[in-house]
Write a protein that holds these residues in place. Structure first.
Motif, PDB file in Angstrom:
ATOM      1  N   ASP A 121      -5.908 -35.976  -5.978  1.00  0.00           N
ATOM      2  CA  ASP A 121      -4.881 -35.004  -6.384  1.00  0.00           C
ATOM      3  C   ASP A 121      -3.988 -34.627  -5.211  1.00  0.00           C
ATOM      4  O   ASP A 121      -2.804 -34.336  -5.385  1.00  0.00           O
ATOM      5  CB  ASP A 121      -5.532 -33.738  -6.959  1.00  0.00           C
ATOM      6  N   VAL A 122      -4.572 -34.640  -4.000  1.00  0.00           N
ATOM      7  CA  VAL A 122      -3.802 -34.312  -2.799  1.00  0.00           C
ATOM      8  C   VAL A 122      -2.921 -35.479  -2.393  1.00  0.00           C
ATOM      9  O   VAL A 122      -1.712 -35.327  -2.179  1.00  0.00           O
ATOM     10  CB  VAL A 122      -4.746 -33.936  -1.629  1.00  0.00           C
ATOM     11  N   THR A 123      -3.517 -36.669  -2.285  1.00  0.00           N
ATOM     12  CA  THR A 123      -2.771 -37.831  -1.803  1.00  0.00           C
ATOM     13  C   THR A 123      -1.695 -38.284  -2.782  1.00  0.00           C
ATOM     14  O   THR A 123      -0.781 -39.016  -2.401  1.00  0.00           O
ATOM     15  CB  THR A 123      -3.731 -38.996  -1.504  1.00  0.00           C
ATOM     16  N   GLN A 124      -1.812 -37.879  -4.056  1.00  0.00           N
ATOM     17  CA  GLN A 124      -0.799 -38.240  -5.049  1.00  0.00           C
ATOM     18  C   GLN A 124       0.204 -37.114  -5.288  1.00  0.00           C
ATOM     19  O   GLN A 124       1.089 -37.236  -6.134  1.00  0.00           O
ATOM     20  CB  GLN A 124      -1.479 -38.625  -6.371  1.00  0.00           C
ATOM     21  N   ASP A 125       0.058 -36.024  -4.549  1.00  0.00           N
ATOM     22  CA  ASP A 125       0.980 -34.908  -4.685  1.00  0.00           C
ATOM     23  C   ASP A 125       2.088 -35.067  -3.640  1.00  0.00           C
ATOM     24  O   ASP A 125       1.844 -34.896  -2.445  1.00  0.00           O
ATOM     25  CB  ASP A 125       0.238 -33.584  -4.470  1.00  0.00           C
ATOM     26  N   PRO A 126       3.317 -35.397  -4.050  1.00  0.00           N
ATOM     27  CA  PRO A 126       4.383 -35.654  -3.073  1.00  0.00           C
ATOM     28  C   PRO A 126       4.722 -34.451  -2.204  1.00  0.00           C
ATOM     29  O   PRO A 126       5.065 -34.612  -1.028  1.00  0.00           O
ATOM     30  CB  PRO A 126       5.583 -36.056  -3.954  1.00  0.00           C
ATOM     31  N   GLU A 127       4.591 -33.236  -2.735  1.00  0.00           N
ATOM     32  CA  GLU A 127       4.907 -32.046  -1.948  1.00  0.00           C
ATOM     33  C   GLU A 127       3.924 -31.869  -0.807  1.00  0.00           C
ATOM     34  O   GLU A 127       4.312 -31.620   0.342  1.00  0.00           O
ATOM     35  CB  GLU A 127       4.907 -30.802  -2.841  1.00  0.00           C
ATOM     36  N   VAL A 128       2.632 -32.016  -1.107  1.00  0.00           N
ATOM     37  CA  VAL A 128       1.603 -31.863  -0.084  1.00  0.00           C
ATOM     38  C   VAL A 128       1.711 -32.981   0.947  1.00  0.00           C
ATOM     39  O   VAL A 128       1.652 -32.738   2.160  1.00  0.00           O
ATOM     40  CB  VAL A 128       0.197 -31.852  -0.717  1.00  0.00           C
ATOM     41  N   MET A 129       1.863 -34.209   0.477  1.00  0.00           N
ATOM     42  CA  MET A 129       1.914 -35.335   1.405  1.00  0.00           C
ATOM     43  C   MET A 129       3.129 -35.248   2.327  1.00  0.00           C
ATOM     44  O   MET A 129       3.043 -35.553   3.519  1.00  0.00           O
ATOM     45  CB  MET A 129       1.938 -36.649   0.621  1.00  0.00           C
ATOM     46  N   GLU A 130       4.260 -34.817   1.800  1.00  0.00           N
ATOM     47  CA  GLU A 130       5.462 -34.723   2.617  1.00  0.00           C
ATOM     48  C   GLU A 130       5.289 -33.676   3.707  1.00  0.00           C
ATOM     49  O   GLU A 130       5.638 -33.909   4.875  1.00  0.00           O
ATOM     50  CB  GLU A 130       6.670 -34.378   1.747  1.00  0.00           C
ATOM     51  N   VAL A 131       4.732 -32.516   3.363  1.00  0.00           N
ATOM     52  CA  VAL A 131       4.606 -31.452   4.353  1.00  0.00           C
ATOM     53  C   VAL A 131       3.561 -31.816   5.414  1.00  0.00           C
ATOM     54  O   VAL A 131       3.718 -31.485   6.600  1.00  0.00           O
ATOM     55  CB  VAL A 131       4.267 -30.103   3.670  1.00  0.00           C
ATOM     56  N   LEU A 132       2.502 -32.544   5.035  1.00  0.00           N
ATOM     57  CA  LEU A 132       1.493 -32.966   6.010  1.00  0.00           C
ATOM     58  C   LEU A 132       2.025 -34.065   6.920  1.00  0.00           C
ATOM     59  O   LEU A 132       1.842 -34.037   8.145  1.00  0.00           O
ATOM     60  CB  LEU A 132       0.233 -33.446   5.283  1.00  0.00           C
ATOM     61  N   GLN A 133       2.696 -35.061   6.327  1.00  0.00           N
ATOM     62  CA  GLN A 133       3.233 -36.148   7.140  1.00  0.00           C
ATOM     63  C   GLN A 133       4.358 -35.666   8.046  1.00  0.00           C
ATOM     64  O   GLN A 133       4.561 -36.215   9.130  1.00  0.00           O
ATOM     65  CB  GLN A 133       3.703 -37.277   6.227  1.00  0.00           C
ATOM     66  N   ASN A 134       5.051 -34.641   7.616  1.00  0.00           N
ATOM     67  CA  ASN A 134       6.092 -34.075   8.461  1.00  0.00           C
ATOM     68  C   ASN A 134       5.503 -33.491   9.744  1.00  0.00           C
ATOM     69  O   ASN A 134       6.137 -33.511  10.801  1.00  0.00           O
ATOM     70  CB  ASN A 134       6.866 -32.993   7.701  1.00  0.00           C
ATOM     71  N   LEU A 135       4.265 -32.984   9.652  1.00  0.00           N
ATOM     72  CA  LEU A 135       3.579 -32.496  10.849  1.00  0.00           C
ATOM     73  C   LEU A 135       3.375 -33.627  11.845  1.00  0.00           C
ATOM     74  O   LEU A 135       3.539 -33.448  13.054  1.00  0.00           O
ATOM     75  CB  LEU A 135       2.226 -31.879  10.477  1.00  0.00           C
ATOM     76  N   TYR A 136       3.010 -34.806  11.335  1.00  0.00           N
ATOM     77  CA  TYR A 136       2.763 -35.945  12.221  1.00  0.00           C
ATOM     78  C   TYR A 136       4.058 -36.442  12.860  1.00  0.00           C
ATOM     79  O   TYR A 136       4.047 -37.031  13.939  1.00  0.00           O
ATOM     80  CB  TYR A 136       2.087 -37.077  11.449  1.00  0.00           C
ATOM     81  N   ARG A 137       5.169 -36.191  12.185  1.00  0.00           N
ATOM     82  CA  ARG A 137       6.468 -36.606  12.723  1.00  0.00           C
ATOM     83  C   ARG A 137       7.045 -35.588  13.690  1.00  0.00           C
ATOM     84  O   ARG A 137       7.826 -35.948  14.580  1.00  0.00           O
ATOM     85  CB  ARG A 137       7.451 -36.852  11.575  1.00  0.00           C
ATOM     86  N   THR A 138       6.711 -34.317  13.510  1.00  0.00           N
ATOM     87  CA  THR A 138       7.377 -33.260  14.279  1.00  0.00           C
ATOM     88  C   THR A 138       6.492 -32.577  15.313  1.00  0.00           C
ATOM     89  O   THR A 138       7.003 -31.936  16.235  1.00  0.00           O
ATOM     90  CB  THR A 138       7.937 -32.183  13.332  1.00  0.00           C
ATOM     91  N   LYS A 139       5.183 -32.670  15.176  1.00  0.00           N
ATOM     92  CA  LYS A 139       4.254 -32.075  16.147  1.00  0.00           C
ATOM     93  C   LYS A 139       3.696 -33.170  17.047  1.00  0.00           C
ATOM     94  O   LYS A 139       3.697 -34.354  16.703  1.00  0.00           O
ATOM     95  CB  LYS A 139       3.086 -31.391  15.421  1.00  0.00           C
TER      96      LYS A 139
END
Length: 375
Positions: free
Chosen positions: A227-245
């Motif tokens: 449910d988490v990995t298929q949720d685009p909102e959650v995945m985008e905000v988490l992956q954005n951390l990897y791009r910006t932090k």
């Protein structure tokens, strides 16, 4: 004498008398003159995200073997399963063979969870949690060396985010003892995860595998969090951390091979070589270390040695934290250059800015000197 063990294994008594010995004192003295990467120590704390692995728990509570590594954890769970009689003796023996032979211990742990769970796609309820509760009993009584936890809390005070692959909540326990409003988060709580990822849960610790006290159970496979990995909102905000932090891996050995970590941060983040993350590791073998260093640069990760024995890990983290926390925030510099008050009175500085500038920022962060620290 430095321990010659493969990270993050801890053998014997690494702390107590050995750290107080002349050899330990020499190691501490040498550690104080170690150079740090300027690209790391010049990071603002709020630009960092700590990834905590088993090495941190092993340093904090060496009296609990299950915290030392995945291998030790699986062995301890198997011992508890045997004592509690929740796993057939034949299965216990088979898994013990796998622990010795298998290279990918995360797969072994996943298979063990499934063996203790219903024969369905649902990972709960299960006996694995009962076994973890057995081996992690009374964690607060086993905190012997809180130096690393003190350093982590010091960074969290200044806005550093924290996630962990560990099942234990040693950091939260210690933080609560220090009066911090610690919060343990699980990936299954979407609203809380979104708040954390957006920086709204200052003392939140995200457990991507779950927490041993969670009645929903723990998982090691991304399918458990579909449910988490298929949720685009959650995945985008988490992956954005990897791009910006800048992720700083502490006590991590197998994290980049972890399926959930890969699903959350690695698989869909492009141009990883352009990123700048850091991983502290034990340099036991020079050839292996420099090969790892070269390989990890392809993932945008700079591998840094904290020393050639595990005893040096806590002090390295402590000294590194001190260097990072010396950095002044851009907002603090702006306050100093705009007023004659410096950082002695942030409220007065805000008022002064409001009187003298129509373009003054709406929000001014406290400087490092205004934030209480753990010494």
């Amino acid at each position: 004498m430095c321990c010659k063990s493969k990270f993050p294994r801890i053998g014997g008594k690494l702390w107590g008398s050995e750290m107080d010995s002349p050899e330990g004192a020499t190691a501490r003295s040498e550690q104080k003159f170690r150079k740090f990467l300027k690209s790391l120590v010049r990071k603002q704390p709020q630009d960092l995200l700590l990834v905590i692995g088993t090495g941190v728990s092993a340093a904090v509570a060496p009296g609990i073997p299950a915290l030392c590594s995945w291998r030790s954890c699986i062995e301890a769970v198997l011992g508890a399963a045997e004592q509690l009689e929740v796993l057939h003796p034949g299965d216990v023996a088979e898994f013990r063979k796998k622990v010795i032979k298998e290279r990918d211990l995360l797969v072994v742990a996943h298979d063990l969870i499934r063996k203790m769970s219903p024969r369905t796609g649902d990972a709960k309820p299960n006996f694995f949690q009962d076994c973890l509760m057995e081996v992690f009993d009374n964690l607060e009584q086993h905190i012997q060396n809180p130096v690393v936890l003190q350093s982590i809390l010091r960074l969290m005070d200044r806005g550093t985010m924290v996630l962990t692959t560990n099942y234990d909540n040693l950091l939260e326990i210690f933080g609560q003892q220090q009066g911090k409003p610690m919060d343990s988060l699980d990936l299954k709580d979407k609203d809380k995860v979104l708040q954390w990822a957006r920086g709204h849960v200052k003392y939140g610790v995200l457990h991507i595998h779950g927490l041993y006290t969670d009645p929903c159970g723990m998982v090691l496979d991304p399918s458990g969090y579909k449910d988490v990995t298929q949720d685009p909102e959650v995945m985008e905000v988490l992956q954005n951390l990897y791009r910006t932090k800048s992720f700083l891996f502490l006590g991590c050995g197998e994290t980049l091979r972890d399926q959930i970590f890969q699903a959350l941060f690695l698989y869909t983040v492009k141009n990883k070589v352009d990123l700048e993350h850091y991983m502290l590791v034990l340099k036991e073998n020079e050839d292996h270390f420099f090969k790892l260093q070269a390989d990890m640069l392809l993932h945008g990760i700079k591998v840094v040695s904290y020393g050639d024995c595990f005893q040096q890990f806590p002090e390295y983290v402590q000294d590194l934290t001190a260097q990072i926390c010396k950095q002044r925030s851009p907002d603090a510099d702006r306050v100093d250059s705009t007023t004659l008050l410096g950082t002695s009175c942030v409220d007065c500085a805000k008022r002064k800015l409001g009187e003298n500038s129509t373009d003054s920022p709406k929000r001014i962060k406290q400087s490092d000197n205004d934030i209480p620290t753990l010494e």
